[in-house]
Each structure stands twice: as structure tokens, then as C-alpha cells.
Motif scaffolding. Structure first.
Motif, PDB file in Angstrom:
ATOM      1  N   PHE A  52       6.709  65.556 -71.168  1.00 51.14           N
ATOM      2  CA  PHE A  52       5.746  66.707 -70.617  1.00 51.14           C
ATOM      3  C   PHE A  52       4.374  67.217 -71.473  1.00 51.14           C
ATOM      4  CE2 PHE A  52      10.185  67.377 -69.258  1.00 51.14           C
ATOM      5  CZ  PHE A  52      10.188  67.741 -68.066  1.00 51.14           C
ATOM      6  N   PHE A  53       3.579  66.769 -70.994  1.00 48.75           N
ATOM      7  CA  PHE A  53       2.192  66.978 -71.470  1.00 48.75           C
ATOM      8  C   PHE A  53       1.416  68.431 -71.209  1.00 48.75           C
ATOM      9  CE2 PHE A  53       2.857  62.265 -71.387  1.00 48.75           C
ATOM     10  CZ  PHE A  53       2.303  61.889 -72.490  1.00 48.75           C
ATOM     11  N   SER A  54       0.546  68.781 -72.344  1.00 48.79           N
ATOM     12  CA  SER A  54       0.108  70.129 -72.003  1.00 48.79           C
ATOM     13  C   SER A  54      -0.697  70.264 -70.843  1.00 48.79           C
ATOM     14  CB  SER A  54      -0.870  70.280 -73.423  1.00 48.79           C
ATOM     15  OG  SER A  54      -1.867  69.439 -73.353  1.00 48.79           O
ATOM     16  N   ASP A  55      -1.355  69.252 -70.077  1.00 49.07           N
ATOM     17  CA  ASP A  55      -2.082  69.250 -68.970  1.00 49.07           C
ATOM     18  C   ASP A  55      -1.233  69.411 -67.671  1.00 49.07           C
ATOM     19  OD1 ASP A  55      -1.220  66.637 -68.643  1.00 49.07           O
ATOM     20  OD2 ASP A  55      -3.071  65.928 -68.481  1.00 49.07           O
ATOM     21  N   GLY A  56       0.020  69.067 -67.848  1.00 43.46           N
ATOM     22  CA  GLY A  56       0.807  69.391 -66.663  1.00 43.46           C
ATOM     23  C   GLY A  56       1.481  67.891 -66.348  1.00 43.46           C
ATOM     24  N   THR A  57       0.840  67.053 -66.786  1.00 46.03           N
ATOM     25  CA  THR A  57       1.579  65.742 -66.565  1.00 46.03           C
ATOM     26  C   THR A  57       2.868  65.570 -66.934  1.00 46.03           C
ATOM     27  OG1 THR A  57      -0.800  64.899 -66.709  1.00 46.03           O
ATOM     28  CG2 THR A  57       1.098  63.167 -66.752  1.00 46.03           C
ATOM     29  N   ARG A  58       3.626  64.776 -66.163  1.00 44.95           N
ATOM     30  CA  ARG A  58       5.145  64.503 -66.723  1.00 44.95           C
ATOM     31  C   ARG A  58       5.204  62.959 -66.484  1.00 44.95           C
ATOM     32  NH1 ARG A  58      10.698  66.941 -63.616  1.00 44.95           N
ATOM     33  NH2 ARG A  58      12.153  65.106 -64.488  1.00 44.95           N
ATOM     34  N   VAL A  59       5.758  62.282 -67.676  1.00 44.88           N
ATOM     35  CA  VAL A  59       6.149  60.900 -67.504  1.00 44.88           C
ATOM     36  C   VAL A  59       7.581  60.694 -68.094  1.00 44.88           C
ATOM     37  CG1 VAL A  59       5.511  58.776 -68.743  1.00 44.88           C
ATOM     38  CG2 VAL A  59       3.575  60.184 -68.244  1.00 44.88           C
ATOM     39  N   PHE A 102       4.898  68.294 -75.413  1.00 40.41           N
ATOM     40  CA  PHE A 102       3.822  67.956 -76.376  1.00 40.41           C
ATOM     41  C   PHE A 102       2.803  69.210 -76.498  1.00 40.41           C
ATOM     42  CE2 PHE A 102       4.290  63.383 -75.661  1.00 40.41           C
ATOM     43  CZ  PHE A 102       4.511  62.858 -76.798  1.00 40.41           C
ATOM     44  N   SER A 103       2.321  69.221 -77.889  1.00 44.46           N
ATOM     45  CA  SER A 103       1.184  70.248 -77.962  1.00 44.46           C
ATOM     46  C   SER A 103       0.041  69.747 -77.392  1.00 44.46           C
ATOM     47  CB  SER A 103       1.282  70.418 -79.550  1.00 44.46           C
ATOM     48  OG  SER A 103       0.582  69.187 -80.127  1.00 44.46           O
ATOM     49  N   ALA A 104      -1.004  70.732 -77.376  1.00 41.31           N
ATOM     50  CA  ALA A 104      -2.163  70.387 -76.938  1.00 41.31           C
ATOM     51  C   ALA A 104      -3.155  69.673 -77.953  1.00 41.31           C
ATOM     52  CB  ALA A 104      -2.856  71.588 -76.439  1.00 41.31           C
ATOM     53  N   ASP A 105      -2.880  69.782 -79.214  1.00 38.57           N
ATOM     54  CA  ASP A 105      -3.658  69.249 -80.310  1.00 38.57           C
ATOM     55  C   ASP A 105      -2.755  68.899 -81.286  1.00 38.57           C
ATOM     56  OD1 ASP A 105      -5.484  68.744 -82.403  1.00 38.57           O
ATOM     57  OD2 ASP A 105      -6.720  70.543 -82.324  1.00 38.57           O
ATOM     58  N   TYR A 106      -2.427  67.623 -81.289  1.00 39.96           N
ATOM     59  CA  TYR A 106      -1.367  66.634 -82.033  1.00 39.96           C
ATOM     60  C   TYR A 106      -1.910  66.641 -83.502  1.00 39.96           C
ATOM     61  CZ  TYR A 106       2.823  64.057 -81.581  1.00 39.96           C
ATOM     62  OH  TYR A 106       4.381  63.714 -81.812  1.00 39.96           O
ATOM     63  N   LYS A 107      -3.528  66.554 -83.800  1.00 38.96           N
ATOM     64  CA  LYS A 107      -3.870  66.496 -84.972  1.00 38.96           C
ATOM     65  C   LYS A 107      -3.677  67.996 -85.617  1.00 38.96           C
ATOM     66  CE  LYS A 107      -6.386  64.473 -88.267  1.00 38.96           C
ATOM     67  NZ  LYS A 107      -6.675  65.705 -89.315  1.00 38.96           N
TER      68      LYS A 107
END
Length: 499
Positions: free
Chosen positions: A103-110, A340-345
């Protein structure tokens, strides 16, 4: 570097003591018993398993306390075959498909499908990256693994003899292509334009508690474990690995002394002679420590010179784990789920530079009741909720736990569209100090030292004590590293060295 400064002259079949009944200790016990050694395992806790424990919370929720991902099951099967047993009589597992829901922070799911073609097609559909690029990347990952695993994971890197054979020369020849001078993140950025796909592959650095922005590109071979070989689920959960190996060890005559922590490793004449516990002194010409290498030296060998440079290597990350009995079912979730977080770095900078927990952490949710319904009451689920955090260095974990719990609940509730907190019917928390106390992992670091530089594999403590014959090491704090497969391989290396 060859650390074997003194030869171990223990005769074949010498009695062996193992300190710690974690998975590496159990595997070492099996291998040494098969080789004809009388083996006794000393464990400070009431049972076997180490981090691979299980427990229950009120209301009927069962949890695996520690490891949750299972790869390379053949390494477990090998132990039963080595003992002349049929693995399926002791231990069964299934291959996962899909492996993980992302689950990505922009709503995308893979969905990470087990089949490479299916996974590549999923990436092309959801993220727009051509399937051919994904297939090519995974193919390179597989070639890198096949070229190097036999040398760098299955053998001691601290014996000169390792480097004088055709297999090793092949592995060394492959090193330039693996990217010793670049980082995982840099390699993934070159391979893919979509930052979400870069983030997906960067997360494999957490397999050994490292930072993809520092860890060498060689670790980009890790995805092959899941997408080339597969991820698996043992019947009954991860604890079934430990319980099946303990059963096998007992059948082979291995003795277990629970609730008897080792207080000192005894030495005389420049070699190991045995152990001391509160219950007495025991004579053993062979001792294998499955305890973290730092407390092994600091607590059990206080009079012996310690390899200070090795013990002071930067530590891996730890974990902050929430165990929640959830009074609802979530059909969109699977066994393994990553938010996932929005800012991995920023997240990895928080862990490895600032030594705090990121304000927006990536959250891993493992739900074994998806595979073993008895792990939760009907209509409920058992959630193992983990955040990667720094190892303990005296941080205010009470406050960090409070802040992180709130951030995790907010992220999960927002992503899933349901207020999660009222659904929590039972709860327990495991912090880095708790992990350190319960498992003798220095600072609660889950994988010993980190792999945040190109030479990390060579700087890990070897599987033997070069200046103290008769002393050997297995487990996640020594070569080849942490995680179930590498711990099992460390036991194999120890048995080979003793043989």
C-alpha cells in the motif's frame, strides 16, 4: 582474512555445549548430534525458540513473537534429511501467492505475485513500468544470487581455504557486476523511473536491518529469495520451525537445560574447557554460542581479549512491535502487508542518523489467522504490527512508543477507511529494550551489525574464535547474518568447521 590462529584439536565426537536454543542453536545441535557429538543445549528461558517464540493474548489470539517471513525452506528440510528423516513427517509449509500486499502513500496498491510474469504484469498495470524491465531486473538478481551464495553465505569468509577453489573465483569475478561501490537505492533508481517501484525494491534492505541509501548494491540480490525461489508459510506459523527442530534434536539425543543461563565460558591453557552456570561447572571441549557475539564476550568471557573493532561495528535496526487482537476481518489484507511511508529517505535518516522513530513510518502487518484461522476467534484477526526503529541507545522508548502507536493507527485507519483503535480487543508491545532483555540481542538490534557498507560481510564476527580453540559462534550476530535462512546457514558453517 584468516582468523584461524590456533587449531582446534578436539577429537571427533567430543561433547559439545550450545549456548542458546534459538533457531541457529537448534540447527547446530542437530548437525553436531548427527555427526556423533553428545550435545547439551543451555537456555536461559523456559523453552526453545529465541526470537522465534509464540504466545497468546486474552480472547484467543495466538502470535509468533519474532520472525514472520519464511524463505529458503530447503534449509530446514536439509536438517531432517541429514538425520535420515522425512521432512514432511515433522514440518510442512505452503508457497505464498501473492507474497505481499503493498500500500503506497498515494493510494496505489500492488500485489507481489509469486510468479515473475504475473508480478511484472501487475507492476506494468499499476505503476506503468514495462513488464520487461521488471523481468530483467529480477533475472539479474537471480544470477547474482546463484553466482555468489555458495561462497558468501554457505562458507566461512574468515578461512583462507575458502578462497582457493573454482566456485570462489566465480563468485569473486561476479563482484564488480554486483555493485560493491554503489548503493541499493542508486541501483534501483537506475533500473526504474517510478519512485514507488524503487521504494518497493529498496525495502529489501530491511531483510537484514540495513539502510538502502547506504547498503551496497550487492544486496539487490535479496529480491530473488522471494520472487525467484519463493516465500512460504509453515503450517502452524513460524514457531513450527523451532518446535519441529527441537523435536528432531531430542530424538537425536540432544539434552536441553532450560532456565539455566550460562554465566561464564571456562578457559584454561589458551582454549575452551567448559561452562559455568548457577547450577555448576560443566566440562566441554566444544562450545557454540548462539548468543549475540557482544554479550558473549562482555558477559561470558570478561577476562578474554575481545575483538573490539568487530564488536563496535554499527548495529542493525531494531523493531517496535504491536501485537493486536482485532475484533474484525479485513478482506483486503493478506498474510503479509506493507504500508509505505511518503518519504523513505527521511524514514531511514531517522533510524540510522537521528536514532529516532520516523514521524511517518512504514508499517508492516502480518496476520497469521489468514492462513491459520485458529490463531484468532471467528470474525477476528491477530495483527503483528511492526515498525523499523533504531536499536536501543537509551532513547525514551515510552514516549517513542506512544507517538509511534498513534502514527500507526492514523496511517492504517486512513488507508483502510476504518477507525482501527476501537477494534483492538487485546494488546501487547515489544520494544528494543525488551527485545534486548528477552533475547540477549545487544541493544535489541535484530541482525547484529548492519550491512551499511561494502565490506560489512567481511567485518562480521567469524563463526569461530581464532585465539580460543573450541569456541564457535552461530546466529544472527555473526557470519553470514540475521534472518532465518542465514541463521540456519551459520549453524551449517559451524558444523563444517568442527568437522
Amino acid at each position: 582474512m584468516n582468523y584461524n590462529l590456533k587449531e582446534d584439536t578436539s577429537p571427533p565426537g567430543s561433547p559439545a555445549a550450545i549456548i542458546g536454543a534459538g533457531v541457529a542453536g537448534l540447527a547446530a545441535a542437530v548437525r553436531l548430534a548427527v555427526a556423533g557429538h553428545p550435545v547439551t543445549v543451555f537456555e536461559g528461558a523456559a523453552s526453545f525458540g529465541g526470537k522465534m517464540q509464540q504466545f497468546s493474548l486474552p480472547g484467543g489470539y495466538r502470535f509468533d513473537a519474532g520472525p514472520s517471513l519464511f524463505t529458503l525452506p530447503a534449509l530446514v528440510d536439509d536438517l531432517f534429511r541429514l538425520a535420515g528423516r522425512v521432512p514432511q513427517d515433522y514440518f510442512r509449509y505452503e508457497r505464498l501467492d501473492p507474497i505481499t500486499q503493498y500500500f503506497f502513500s498515494d493510494g496505489t496498491r500492488v500485489a507481489a505475485w509469486a510468479d515473475t510474469e504475473h508480478f511484472a504484469a501487475e507492476i506494468e498495470e499499476k505503476l506503468g513500468t514495462p513488464a520487461a524491465q521488471v523481468r530483467a531486473f529480477l533475472s539479474r538478481s537471480g544470477r547474482s544470487y546463484e553466482a555468489t551464495a555458495g561462497t558468501f553465505l554457505h562458507k566461512s569468509l574468515h578461512k583462507a581455504g575458502t578462497y582457493f577453489n573454482r566456485e570462489t573465483l566465480k563468485a569473486v569475478a561476479a563482484l564488480p557486476a554486483l555493485g560493491l561501490t554503489g548503493t541499493m537505492h542508486r541501483r534501483h533508481e537506475k533500473a526504474f523511473k517510478d519512485p514507488r517501484l524503487v521504494q518497493l525494491f529498496d525495502r529489501f534492505a530491511t531483510y537484514n536491518g540495513s539502510d538502502p541509501y547506504q547498503a551496497p548494491a550487492t544486496l539487490s540480490l535479496i529480491p530473488h529469495l522471494e520472487h525467484g525461489i519463493g516465500a512460504f508459510y509453515p503450517e502452524g506459523g513460524i514457531y513450527a520451525i523451532a518446535s519441529s527442530l527441537a523435536r528432531l534434536a531430542q530424538e537425536l539425543g540432544v539434552g536441553f537445560r532450560f532456565n539455566e543461563p550460562v554465566e561464564e565460558i571456562l578457559t584454561a591453557g589458551g582454549r575452551v574447557t567448559g561452562l559455568r552456570t548457577s547450577q555448576g561447572r560443566y566440562s566441554f571441549p566444544l562450545v557454540v554460542s548462539n548468543m549475540d557475539v557482544v554479550p558473549t564476550y562482555r558477559r561470558l568471557l570478561p577476562k578474554q581479549p575481545a575483538p573490539e573493532r568487530t564488536l563496535r561495528q554499527p548495529r542493525s535496526s531494531s523493531a517496535l512491535i504491536f501485537y493486536w487482537g482485532v475484533g474484525a476481518e479485513f478482506a483486503e489484507l493478506d498474510l503479509h502487508n506493507i504500508f509505505f511511508s511518503a518519504d523513505y529517505k527521511a524514514e531511514f535518516d531517522a533510524i540510522f542518523q537521528q536514532k529516532i522513530v520516523a514521524a511517518d513510518p512504514t508499517v508492516y502487518v502480518n496476520i497469521t489467522s489468514k492462513k491459520t484461522p485458529e490463531d484468532a476467534p471467528p470474525g477476528h484477526e491477530n495483527w503483528f504490527v511492526m515498525v523499523n526503529v533504531p536499536h536501543d541507545q537509551g532513547q525514551d522508548w515510552e514516549e517513542l512508543t506512544r507517538q509511534t502507536r498513534a502514527a500507526v493507527l492514523a496511517k492504517l485507519s486512513r488507508t483502510l477507511g476504518r477507525d482501527l483503535e476501537p477494534l483492538i480487543k487485546a494488546e501487547k508491545t515489544w520494544t528494543p529494550p525488551g527485545i534486548a532483555q528477552d533475547t540477549s540481542s545487544f541493544g535489541g538490534a535484530l541482525y547484529g551489525s548492519s550491512s551499511n557498507n561494502a565490506l560489512a560481510a567481511f567485518l562480521r564476527h567469524p563463526n569461530f574464535a581464532g585465539r580460543l580453540p573450541g569456541l564457535y559462534f552461530c546466529g544472527g550476530s555473526v557470519h553470514p547474518g540475521g534472518g532465518i535462512p542465514l541463521c540456519l546457514l551459520s549453524a551449517k558453517i559451524v558444523a563444517d568447521l568442527i568437522a
